[in-house]
Design a protein around this motif. Structure first.
Motif, short mmCIF file in Angstrom:
data_model
loop_
_atom_site.label_atom_id
_atom_site.label_comp_id
_atom_site.label_asym_id
_atom_site.label_seq_id
_atom_site.Cartn_x
_atom_site.Cartn_y
_atom_site.Cartn_z
N UNK A 193 32.69 39.49 38.19
CA UNK A 193 31.80 39.19 36.80
C UNK A 193 30.63 38.12 37.26
N UNK A 194 31.12 37.09 37.83
CA UNK A 194 30.18 36.24 38.16
C UNK A 194 28.91 36.59 38.99
N UNK A 195 29.36 37.37 39.91
CA UNK A 195 28.04 37.96 40.82
C UNK A 195 27.33 38.83 39.88
N UNK A 196 27.63 39.67 38.93
CA UNK A 196 27.03 40.46 38.09
C UNK A 196 26.15 39.53 37.13
N UNK A 197 26.69 38.51 36.67
CA UNK A 197 25.71 37.58 35.75
C UNK A 197 24.80 37.00 36.64
#
Length: 201
Positions: A193-197
């Motif tokens: 999720x952090x990588x996508x953000x």
């Protein structure tokens, strides 16, 4: 793999690998030869072989079956072709009565540079959840769906966010629930999720 060993070099203490990694470019052949003799490093320098299906065995002891077939999964090292593997398999069998047939082929995945898009964001996301961990560019030993994106993506990061405990990793992968705990699974989701953000939003 050159970049892998260059990144790992300061942390390698076991000989002769430590001395060889002092100059990876000059010792690339020796490093590859050493890896080919070690089970845990073999897939990084060699095409691997996994017999998956064996059919046609006899139901009675001491009776030879009339027909036997074996399906073998070869995981190609980048630069190795399916046609080349079939040719080597025929030479290894050495019997014209034994048929060697290519059932399906997927080329080895493209190797993208760690300087490409998304890599810095991936390093940052990993560092957030795993402080102090050294991020090492490497190669995925096995086929993934990412090969289908090569025609439309300029850079592909093949990355597994799961960081299993040693006891989980020792059992291998691809078992029931991929052999990872719920805690490891939740950590993986948070990292993705952090990588996508960082890369999409």
């Amino acid at each position: 793999m050159r970049q892998t060993f260059k990144t790992l070099a300061p942390a390698i203490t076991a000989e002769p690998l430590s001395s060889l990694c002092a100059d990876v470019d000059a010792n690339a052949g020796a490093i590859a030869s050493l890896c080919a003799r070690r089970r845990e490093l073999f897939p990084f320098v060699c095409t691997t072989v996994a017999p998956n299906v064996l059919e046609g065995s006899s139901t009675t002891a001491n009776v030879m079956p009339a027909d036997v077939s074996c399906t073998v999964n070869f995981r190609l090292l980048p630069g190795v072709t399916a046609e080349g593997v079939v040719r080597l398999a025929r030479e290894a069998v050495g019997d014209p009565e034994v048929e060697v047939e290519l059932l399906h082929a997927t080329p080895a995945g493209r190797q993208d540079s760690p300087e490409g898009m998304g890599y810095a964001e991936l390093r940052e996301a990993i560092g957030h959840f795993h402080p102090g961990v050294v991020v090492v560019p490497s190669m995925v030993c096995g086929g993934t769906d990412s090969v289908r994106y090569e025609g439309v993506c300029g850079s592909i990061l093949r990355f597994c966010p799961a960081r299993p405990a040693p006891c989980e990793e020792a059992r291998g992968v691809h078992g029931v629930n991929e052999r990872i705990s719920r805690r490891t699974f939740r950590q993986s989701i948070r990292l993705l999720v952090m990588l996508l953000e960082k890369t999409v939003l």
